[in-house]
Design an enzyme around this catalytic site. Structure first.
Site, mmCIF file in Angstrom:
data_model
loop_
_atom_site.group_PDB
_atom_site.id
_atom_site.type_symbol
_atom_site.label_atom_id
_atom_site.label_comp_id
_atom_site.label_asym_id
_atom_site.label_seq_id
_atom_site.Cartn_x
_atom_site.Cartn_y
_atom_site.Cartn_z
ATOM 1 N N GLN A 117 0.677 -1.258 0.054
ATOM 2 C CA GLN A 117 0.100 0.188 -0.166
ATOM 3 C C GLN A 117 0.941 1.328 -0.046
ATOM 4 O O GLN A 117 0.770 2.235 -0.859
ATOM 5 C CB GLN A 117 -0.790 0.173 1.289
ATOM 6 C CG GLN A 117 -2.026 -1.114 1.116
ATOM 7 C CD GLN A 117 -2.851 -1.017 2.347
ATOM 8 O OE1 GLN A 117 -3.712 -0.254 2.071
ATOM 9 N NE2 GLN A 117 -2.673 -1.550 3.414
ATOM 10 N N ASP A 120 15.936 -9.992 -2.644
ATOM 11 C CA ASP A 120 15.208 -10.783 -1.679
ATOM 12 C C ASP A 120 15.383 -10.712 -0.308
ATOM 13 O O ASP A 120 16.409 -10.857 0.106
ATOM 14 C CB ASP A 120 15.576 -12.151 -2.168
ATOM 15 C CG ASP A 120 14.643 -13.079 -1.206
ATOM 16 O OD1 ASP A 120 14.019 -12.882 -0.502
ATOM 17 O OD2 ASP A 120 14.957 -14.597 -1.687
ATOM 18 N N TYR A 148 3.947 -10.407 15.532
ATOM 19 C CA TYR A 148 4.044 -9.318 14.560
ATOM 20 C C TYR A 148 4.701 -8.242 15.271
ATOM 21 O O TYR A 148 5.631 -7.642 14.912
ATOM 22 C CB TYR A 148 2.825 -9.095 13.954
ATOM 23 C CG TYR A 148 2.682 -7.732 13.145
ATOM 24 C CD1 TYR A 148 3.395 -7.623 11.863
ATOM 25 C CD2 TYR A 148 2.268 -6.541 13.506
ATOM 26 C CE1 TYR A 148 3.459 -6.548 11.096
ATOM 27 C CE2 TYR A 148 2.200 -5.528 13.052
ATOM 28 C CZ TYR A 148 2.892 -5.504 11.715
ATOM 29 O OH TYR A 148 2.587 -4.402 11.100
ATOM 30 N N TRP A 168 -3.571 1.261 11.094
ATOM 31 C CA TRP A 168 -4.877 0.683 10.392
ATOM 32 C C TRP A 168 -4.970 1.324 8.950
ATOM 33 O O TRP A 168 -5.592 2.201 8.608
ATOM 34 C CB TRP A 168 -5.951 1.525 11.020
ATOM 35 C CG TRP A 168 -6.370 0.657 12.384
ATOM 36 C CD1 TRP A 168 -5.397 0.001 13.374
ATOM 37 C CD2 TRP A 168 -7.814 0.986 13.107
ATOM 38 N NE1 TRP A 168 -6.252 -0.464 14.610
ATOM 39 C CE2 TRP A 168 -7.473 0.413 14.550
ATOM 40 C CE3 TRP A 168 -8.770 1.629 12.877
ATOM 41 C CZ2 TRP A 168 -8.556 0.232 15.312
ATOM 42 C CZ3 TRP A 168 -9.860 1.712 13.845
ATOM 43 C CH2 TRP A 168 -9.587 1.086 15.138
#
Length: 280
Positions: free
Chosen positions: A11, A31, A120, A145
């Site tokens: 995003q 990578d 996470y 968010w």
């Protein structure tokens, strides 16, 4: 200013590519799961600033694959930060409110104690600490968010579900600031330019205003998109997930405004833009 962006199709990376002339590299060119790939890319491109928009963002999957998430969220940023410090170039890195425990109702400040509630969050916190330890001119931007017209996010999920359902249950006891990816990208670009001009980085918060629950955010999405969908409030306990979610994702963004003159974005404005991109 020549900008190297790690990440290409996420995003924030997508918005960076839309807003500025950047070199954005994805998995095919670097990578990041491979040791040394980040440093090699920086050496090859010789940028004047680096922005890291690459991350492991699959929160639930990180519970079972924490080592892989740690590689992408901590080890790779550590390499980037060290390479930038060695070359004397600024480095901007995106982090998350998940480094905090997620308790209480007071917005988190940058210097509040950290206590990630899940794998996470632990990997992102390790990344922050590694970036700081590298000793260069680095900026860490914690956000929350994230939504846009690209990739997977809450706005797109709600719109997809509204195509076949006229009522939904949505968690109402998690509160935070929805943040448009476009505004995150613009903020990173402004910070990068300021740092190239000699300003120091630091640890900052950037999240949308005003604060809202997921349920009320869903209602706003449906109202602004003209979708007739009823939202029923449910507690987090009624929607169990492999990874614990913070109830309090509120972030105090005053430090960023003080140091860089960047105010918290209004998520309703960003939401209207995203809905227009998606065709409502």
């Amino acid at each position: 200013m020549t900008i190297l962006v790690f990440g290409r199709n996420g995003q924030v990376a997508t918005e960076l590519r839309a807003q500025a002339e950047v070199t954005a590299i994805g998995h095919a060119e670097a990578d990041l799961m491979t040791e040394g790939a980040a440093e090699a890319a920086i050496a090859r491109h010789a940028p004047t600033v680096v922005i890291n928009a690459a991350a492991w963002t699959a929160v639930d999957k990180a519970e079972a694959e924490e080592a892989a998430a740690m590689r992408l969220n901590a080890d790779a940023p550590a390499e980037m930060a060290a390479a930038c410090a060695a070359r004397g170039i600024p480095f901007c890195h995106v982090s998350t409110d998940y480094v905090f425990a997620g308790t209480g109702e007071t917005p988190w400040c940058e210097d509040d104690p950290v206590a990630p509630p899940n794998a996470y969050g632990r990997t992102k916190l390790a990344g922050e600490r590694a970036v700081i330890a590298a000793g260069g001119n680095a900026a860490i931007l914690r956000t929350s968010w994230v939504f846009s017209a690209h990739g997977a996010n809450f706005v797109k999920t709600m719109l997809r579900l509204s195509e076949t359902r006229d009522s939904l249950t949505v968690v109402a006891d998690q509160v935070g600031g929805p943040t448009p990816a476009a505004d995150i990208a613009a903020t990173l670009l402004r910070m990068a330019q300021a740092m190239c001009d000699g300003q120091n980085g630091g640890l900052y918060h950037y999240a949308g205003a005003p604060m809202v629950s997921w349920a009320d955010f869903a209602r706003a999405i449906f109202a602004r998109a003209g979708r007739n969908v009823t939202v029923e409030d449910i507690p987090t306990a009624a929607y169990p997930t492999p990874a614990a979610r913070p109830l309090n994702s509120r972030l105090d963004c005053s430090r960023l405004e003080r140091d860089f003159g960047i105010a918290a974005p209004h998520w309703k404005t960003g939401l209207d833009k995203v809905l227009a991109q998606l065709g409502g």
